[in-house]
Design a protein around this motif. Structure first.
Motif, PDB file in Angstrom:
ATOM      1  N   VAL A 144      57.079 100.383  13.874  1.00 14.61           N
ATOM      2  CA  VAL A 144      55.717  99.925  13.593  1.00 14.61           C
ATOM      3  C   VAL A 144      54.844 101.152  13.348  1.00 14.61           C
ATOM      4  O   VAL A 144      54.773 102.049  14.188  1.00 14.61           O
ATOM      5  N   LEU A 145      54.187 101.186  12.209  1.00 18.91           N
ATOM      6  CA  LEU A 145      53.293 102.288  11.857  1.00 18.91           C
ATOM      7  C   LEU A 145      51.894 102.027  12.399  1.00 18.91           C
ATOM      8  O   LEU A 145      51.530 100.882  12.678  1.00 18.91           O
ATOM      9  N   GLU A 146      51.108 103.079  12.511  1.00 18.54           N
ATOM     10  CA  GLU A 146      49.756 102.967  13.069  1.00 18.54           C
ATOM     11  C   GLU A 146      48.902 101.947  12.311  1.00 18.54           C
ATOM     12  O   GLU A 146      48.222 101.130  12.922  1.00 18.54           O
ATOM     13  N   ASP A 147      48.947 101.964  10.981  1.00 15.50           N
ATOM     14  CA  ASP A 147      48.124 101.025  10.219  1.00 15.50           C
ATOM     15  C   ASP A 147      48.610  99.584  10.401  1.00 15.50           C
ATOM     16  O   ASP A 147      47.817  98.641  10.379  1.00 15.50           O
ATOM     17  N   MET A 148      49.911  99.406  10.628  1.00 18.87           N
ATOM     18  CA  MET A 148      50.442  98.071  10.882  1.00 18.87           C
ATOM     19  C   MET A 148      49.924  97.552  12.224  1.00 18.87           C
ATOM     20  O   MET A 148      49.568  96.373  12.352  1.00 18.87           O
ATOM     21  N   ASP A 149      49.872  98.432  13.212  1.00 24.44           N
ATOM     22  CA  ASP A 149      49.365  98.059  14.526  1.00 24.44           C
ATOM     23  C   ASP A 149      47.891  97.673  14.439  1.00 24.44           C
ATOM     24  O   ASP A 149      47.457  96.686  15.036  1.00 24.44           O
TER      25      ASP A 149
ATOM     26  N   GLU B 171      46.311  96.498  11.774  1.00 26.23           N
ATOM     27  CA  GLU B 171      46.226  95.201  11.080  1.00 26.23           C
ATOM     28  C   GLU B 171      46.504  94.053  12.041  1.00 26.23           C
ATOM     29  O   GLU B 171      45.813  93.036  12.021  1.00 26.23           O
ATOM     30  N   SER B 172      47.513  94.226  12.891  1.00 27.62           N
ATOM     31  CA  SER B 172      47.843  93.185  13.878  1.00 27.62           C
ATOM     32  C   SER B 172      46.688  92.985  14.843  1.00 27.62           C
ATOM     33  O   SER B 172      46.321  91.855  15.169  1.00 27.62           O
ATOM     34  N   ALA B 173      46.113  94.086  15.306  1.00 29.70           N
ATOM     35  CA  ALA B 173      44.979  94.000  16.235  1.00 29.70           C
ATOM     36  C   ALA B 173      43.791  93.304  15.574  1.00 29.70           C
ATOM     37  O   ALA B 173      43.125  92.463  16.203  1.00 29.70           O
ATOM     38  N   ASP B 174      43.536  93.632  14.310  1.00 31.18           N
ATOM     39  CA  ASP B 174      42.425  92.988  13.589  1.00 31.18           C
ATOM     40  C   ASP B 174      42.642  91.478  13.466  1.00 31.18           C
ATOM     41  O   ASP B 174      41.710  90.689  13.634  1.00 31.18           O
ATOM     42  N   LYS B 175      43.870  91.084  13.185  1.00 29.72           N
ATOM     43  CA  LYS B 175      44.171  89.647  13.081  1.00 29.72           C
ATOM     44  C   LYS B 175      43.936  88.950  14.416  1.00 29.72           C
ATOM     45  O   LYS B 175      43.372  87.855  14.468  1.00 29.72           O
ATOM     46  N   LEU B 176      44.372  89.591  15.500  1.00 28.25           N
ATOM     47  CA  LEU B 176      44.181  89.001  16.829  1.00 28.25           C
ATOM     48  C   LEU B 176      42.707  88.961  17.211  1.00 28.25           C
ATOM     49  O   LEU B 176      42.251  88.009  17.848  1.00 28.25           O
ATOM     50  N   ASN B 177      41.949  89.970  16.809  1.00 33.08           N
ATOM     51  CA  ASN B 177      40.510  89.989  17.102  1.00 33.08           C
ATOM     52  C   ASN B 177      39.806  88.794  16.463  1.00 33.08           C
ATOM     53  O   ASN B 177      38.854  88.255  17.018  1.00 33.08           O
ATOM     54  N   CYS B 178      40.271  88.384  15.289  1.00 32.85           N
ATOM     55  CA  CYS B 178      39.660  87.229  14.622  1.00 32.85           C
ATOM     56  C   CYS B 178      39.825  85.958  15.459  1.00 32.85           C
ATOM     57  O   CYS B 178      38.976  85.072  15.416  1.00 32.85           O
TER      58      CYS B 178
END
Length: 127
Positions: free
Chosen positions: A97-102, A104-111
């Motif tokens: 898992v790359l930093e930008d992928m992490d 993106e996942s966090a942003d999706k969960l924040n929504c």
């Protein structure tokens, strides 16, 4: 010694290679004799030096390939086939898992946890 490194192997080739698994080497010299694994790595190192690229191990390209397939949404089964793995657990060892992928996942969960004004308006419309 220059090596031909093929990219984007068509799925038909992968299927053919699977049928031929165990019949012998697929990377040979033009005279059909085997390369010494050390000479392949040395050639890769010379290629990097000649092109002023940072040092990486030839094997690191497998990890890069696995990670890029994960990054760009290639299914685990497809990635496993391309990497020549017989099970998905081995493939997961090659995907990182790359930093930008992490992010993106966090942003999706924040929504999910932080409803936006638009989501609040949509909820009002439904009620």
């Amino acid at each position: 010694m220059d090596l031909l490194i093929r990219k984007n192997v068509p799925s038909g080739i992968i299927l053919a290679l699977k049928r031929l698994r165990g019949i012998g080497k697929i990377l040979t010299k033009p005279d059909v004799t085997d390369y010494n694994p050390g000479s392949v790595s040395r050639s890769f190192k010379k290629f990097l030096e000649r092109n002023k690229l940072p040092h990486i191990r030839l094997h690191d390209l497998r990890h890069f390939n696995g990670t890029m397939m994960l990054r760009y949404g290639i299914t685990e089964r497809e990635a496993s086939a391309r990497l020549g793995h017989s099970n998905l657990l081995m493939t997961k060892k090659y995907q990182h898992v790359l930093e930008d992928m992490d992010k993106e996942s966090a942003d999706k969960l924040n929504c999910i946890f932080k409803p936006s004004i638009d989501n609040a308006l949509k909820l009002k419309e439904i009620r």
